[in-house]
Design an enzyme around this catalytic site. Sequence first.
Site, PDB file in Angstrom:
ATOM      1  N   PRO A  48     -39.935 -23.754   4.550  1.00 43.69           N
ATOM      2  CA  PRO A  48     -38.535 -23.464   4.288  1.00 43.69           C
ATOM      3  C   PRO A  48     -37.646 -23.711   5.502  1.00 43.69           C
ATOM      4  CG  PRO A  48     -39.747 -21.443   4.682  1.00 43.69           C
ATOM      5  CD  PRO A  48     -40.752 -22.551   4.716  1.00 43.69           C
ATOM      6  N   ASP A  87     -35.547 -20.360   4.307  1.00 40.27           N
ATOM      7  CA  ASP A  87     -35.848 -19.320   5.266  1.00 40.27           C
ATOM      8  C   ASP A  87     -34.517 -18.663   5.611  1.00 40.27           C
ATOM      9  OD1 ASP A  87     -37.254 -17.805   7.050  1.00 40.27           O
ATOM     10  OD2 ASP A  87     -37.192 -19.288   8.648  1.00 40.27           O
ATOM     11  N   TRP A 573     -41.697 -15.135  10.992  1.00 42.65           N
ATOM     12  CA  TRP A 573     -42.793 -16.069  10.732  1.00 42.65           C
ATOM     13  C   TRP A 573     -43.737 -15.520   9.672  1.00 42.65           C
ATOM     14  CZ3 TRP A 573     -41.827 -20.686  11.658  1.00 42.65           C
ATOM     15  CH2 TRP A 573     -41.104 -21.070  12.776  1.00 42.65           C
ATOM     16  N   GLN A 609     -43.837 -26.577  14.937  1.00 47.25           N
ATOM     17  CA  GLN A 609     -44.267 -25.525  14.019  1.00 47.25           C
ATOM     18  C   GLN A 609     -45.731 -25.142  14.231  1.00 47.25           C
ATOM     19  OE1 GLN A 609     -42.425 -23.824  12.011  1.00 47.25           O
ATOM     20  NE2 GLN A 609     -40.610 -24.988  12.550  1.00 47.25           N
ATOM     21  N   TRP A 613     -44.952 -21.962  11.786  1.00 45.99           N
ATOM     22  CA  TRP A 613     -45.335 -21.902  10.374  1.00 45.99           C
ATOM     23  C   TRP A 613     -46.799 -22.249  10.155  1.00 45.99           C
ATOM     24  CZ3 TRP A 613     -45.234 -25.688   5.996  1.00 45.99           C
ATOM     25  CH2 TRP A 613     -45.223 -25.033   4.752  1.00 45.99           C
ATOM     26  N   LYS A 646     -33.389 -36.054  24.148  1.00 50.00           N
ATOM     27  CA  LYS A 646     -33.283 -35.140  23.020  1.00 50.00           C
ATOM     28  C   LYS A 646     -31.839 -35.104  22.529  1.00 50.00           C
ATOM     29  CE  LYS A 646     -35.461 -30.771  21.910  1.00 50.00           C
ATOM     30  NZ  LYS A 646     -36.168 -29.615  22.427  1.00 50.00           N
ATOM     31  N   LYS A 649     -25.776 -31.421  20.775  1.00 48.19           N
ATOM     32  CA  LYS A 649     -24.325 -31.482  20.585  1.00 48.19           C
ATOM     33  C   LYS A 649     -23.634 -31.692  21.915  1.00 48.19           C
ATOM     34  CE  LYS A 649     -23.942 -28.623  16.526  1.00 48.19           C
ATOM     35  NZ  LYS A 649     -24.176 -27.205  16.318  1.00 48.19           N
TER      36      LYS A 649
END
Length: 1098
Positions: A48, A87, A573, A609, A613, A646, A649
């Site tokens: 999610p 999530d 988590w 993750q 997750w 990377k 913004k």
Amino acid sequence: MPQYREFKKLDLPQIDQEILTFWNKEKIFQKSIEGRSEDQSFVFYEGPPSANGKPGIHHVMARTVKDLFCRYHTMKGQRVERKGGWDTHGLPVELKVEKELGITKDDIGTKISVEQYNLECRKAVMRFKEMWDDLTRKMGYWADLDNPYITFTNDYIESVWSLLKILHSKKLIYKGYTIQPYSPAAGTGLSSHELNMPGAYKDVSDTSAVAQFEVINDEKSAAIFEGNAAGGLYILAWTTTPWTLPSNVALAVGQKINYAKIATYNPYTKEPVNLIIAEDLLSKWFKQDQAEADYESYSSEDKLIPYKMLGNYSGSELEGLRYHQLLPYVQPVDGDAFKVVTGDFVSTSDGTGIVHIAPSFGADDMRIGRQNGLGSLTLVDKQGKFVDEVTDFAGRYVKDYKDEENYRDVNIDISIKLKEENKAFNVQKYKHNYPHCWRTDKPILYYPLDSWFIKASAFRERMVELNNTINWKPTHTGEKRFGNWLENLQDWNLSRSRYWGTPLPLWRTEDGTSEICIGSISELTAEIKKANDILGLTQSVPEDLHKPYIDEVILVSGDGQAMKRESDLIDVWFDSGAMPFAQWHYPKANHEIFKNNFPADFICEGVDQTRGWFYSLHAIGSMVMDSVAFKNVVSTGLVLDKDGVKMSKRLGNVIDPFETLSKYGADPTRWYMMTNAQPWDNLKFDVAGVEEVRRKFFGTLYNTYSFFALYANIDRFSFEQSYIPLKQRPEIDKWIISLLNTLVSNVDRDYADYEPTNAGRAIQSFVEDHLSNWYVRLCRRRFWKGDYNQDKISAYQTLYECLETVSKLMAPIAPFFGDWLYRNLNQASGREKYESVHLALIPNVDEASVDKALEERMDYAQRISSLVLSLRKKESLRVRQPLQKILLPILDQRFKEQVQSVEDLILSEVNIKEIEYITDTAGVIKKRIKPNFKTLGRKLGKDMKAAAQAIEGLTQNEISEIEKSGNYNLSINETNYQLSLEDFEISADEIPGWQVASDGDITVALDITITDILKSEGIARELVNRIQNIRKQNDFDVTDRINVAISDHELVQNAVHSFSEYIKTEVLADHLKLSSEVTGHEVELVEDVTINVLASRV
RNA sequence: AGUCUCGUAGCUCAGCCGGUUAGAGCACUACACUGAUAAUGUAGGGGUCGGCGGUUCAAGUCCGCCCGAGACUACCA
């Protein structure tokens, strides 16, 4: 008959639109699931995302991988349900809300009620759902968006509770305290997430101290005391946080580290002392001249403090020593203290090789304390001040948390005190990296906080075992990153002191003697009723299971005491790791569905993750079901900008996925992401790469289709004739079909192995290099020339089959174009019953049609043609000028036969009349010989070098001798070696007197003599070319017939005379005449010769 | 700081069990081709395969150390 659709140009975004509309209207996604039987299911779990932020281009990456394997398995006939999910809990949501409201955590409950706060979170969390759904659709990611699981719903929470209840009943949940990052300035604990925010770790300069801990002389230590010089015996330990010294309870040494005992004088008090320090680190604290100075003759005025070695001890020998408490303010009551213990983390890279242990203020310290039954001291309060018991420093902040005026660093004062009391060996400033609170910018400290834990460590081995059965892509993420992590697994810190999240379903009595874990709403209802009855309350189950409502619920213990809920929330988590259960509201409902959908066959998320997750799924699966939660997992890499930076913004290098999708279309974006690099490598995302994919792959495939459609419509080809057996098709058709079947087999295998990059690249190479650039190019005339005969039908069938198969193979990665291509073909031909490629099946491989010998000889044809073209180029002979012959040296009979069967292709491709095969008679061919290192290396070993030299020096005669006899006797350094033909690589080097070109073992020579007749034919071809151009300029249809008149120039006379029929056929002319008065186009025939050509429609 | 991954042409990437001219595409340059044409072909330049050392007859490939990039983890005192 329906026509194949023809287009003006390739417009991929337009295709996206068209196919999306079609999918929607015909419910293709639903059909792709419902058309497959339930006992053929392929289980996929959707990790999610959190919809409180906008989706980025990296989401397109992971979702492409997810989508493509789900589509592939659908096309293998499996039923692949994809339930979406959201999530919704957790810190990022809270922080965002706090930022928007301009509040801090401290304001919750005062400036804003918890009720109001959680309402804001609930509102914020789905803010960008529409945008996410939009992206999902536009990128062609098939997921069930209408029935997603959402982690904040009561149903979901109830499932999570039921899992916790299972763990609780297995006695896997306990309350304890751990050392956690804590910000005294902000008065709050910090999550690891907050600690990982950029800039959290800073280089700071702190006062560090090496303290002298005085060893007690007792039975245990007698041996160590032996041989002491004057003064006490001290152990040296270094710390960058002198404020933790009052809380010291132990010293840790490394079991295998060697320690030295030396005699010296304290640099501050000048008193004689015996010190214990790691031997390797002596040089860090003492200079060479100190060792050389005389210990006995030292006086306190001397600058140079001498030392001498007294003895050596291993860490294990020191274990168990007792020492006097360094700063005896308070003594621990909860365990042993003031002794030497061993710790595996102790190293000799820093300090003294002995670590001061204060269990309250360090995670390692805590762990070692537990292992050794040590007590603890917590002499600093939550504001970061010394407690009253620390008399002379009481009330002072251990760091400057409050920007106090005239703040005096208490660490310095502690150091001074130690110096004065002969307890400090060294005090100095030390620069190191230390974490800071992102909100206050003040250093954090590590502090013991109450927490609830899951005893995951009890399942460590089982989790490792289960992990070994999981197929990880890439392997190292599973074996190393995840595997190492599991092997060092700590208990799972479940609780979070926040507001917006799944509440911990634990109620406790005031004294902690009774506790209950609630596993369902019905259980809660029953317990509430019981409490109401006994305690005389009138409460009911809250409509919303979140704080603050759930906190108001009071339950009752067996002995009639009131129980209050533990106020913490659970780690988010755990929420997401519970999704295999909670997405179905299991175990409250859907038992059958759950059973069919656990574990997952496939999941995919970003590498980040691994400990998120992936871990929470695995842990819950292991602990609750004793099973893996997923069988195959792909972890994708990061998407960086084109310079490998990377995206952020702040740097303004973020790529807007919507912009990319609408500009280039979803397919090129997806294709680029899958084929540029392996999805688990980081991707430097460059739109120029997307553009290249669009042009080269999609452009070429589009052209190939357009070509097919153009002529198939003219000839009204619709695959209505029966499939012509391969045997009856021309060589080139058999060849491309053979390659096609090899392709199907490779791509099918790659998809099955979760190797999308290999699959995509193979498809791309087939389309670009073989289908378009060779098959179609060589076969063009078959499509536009002649009657609608068997050869032509064979060409259509072959090309159709290639296109149709490619449309299926590419569909998982490029679902729009794949479907578009498939439907364009299938709608006109009606060959298959499927309305979409995504309902079709990956074709079976026809092993019988794979012909490796054929593939080999076509490869010869391509290489020979390429060589001839390069010779033409060197001699500046355009391809339109026919030439008589090429010479081709043959080294063995098989090669000759192979080339002969593709001779026609080569000749027409390079416009040559014949191939003359030359065998090695009378030394026409000069040969080159090289050792075959692979076979010879093994035989010769050290003699290889000398042998290579000898072999390369062989004469032409010797080479022919070897070829004839098949063996050779080589003598190197008095050793004889019997070599056979396979130990050599012999190739044609040159043909004396000819221009040759070679590529590996193939060598070609070109006869460049141009006879009159060849010249005329060349001119004829030039004429054809000019007339074709005129046809095109005049916008004639490709089928229009014309009449042609050409200026009566001497250059063209012979050509027209000898090749009239040829020209007429080529340009579809009924009449061709030479005339002195031609009023048509003026064209340049060859350099400096201009003629007029008139072409008119009949 | 530790663990893991990566480092090959200006750029993006191939390079299987170690085997001798290190490949492809893009970009650049030149020349062709032009019933698939907002395509295409041929040729050319461009590399001490991050560095050093080792194993081996032979290393881009295996091993060690170092340098650089990234990810994850981290109070190492």
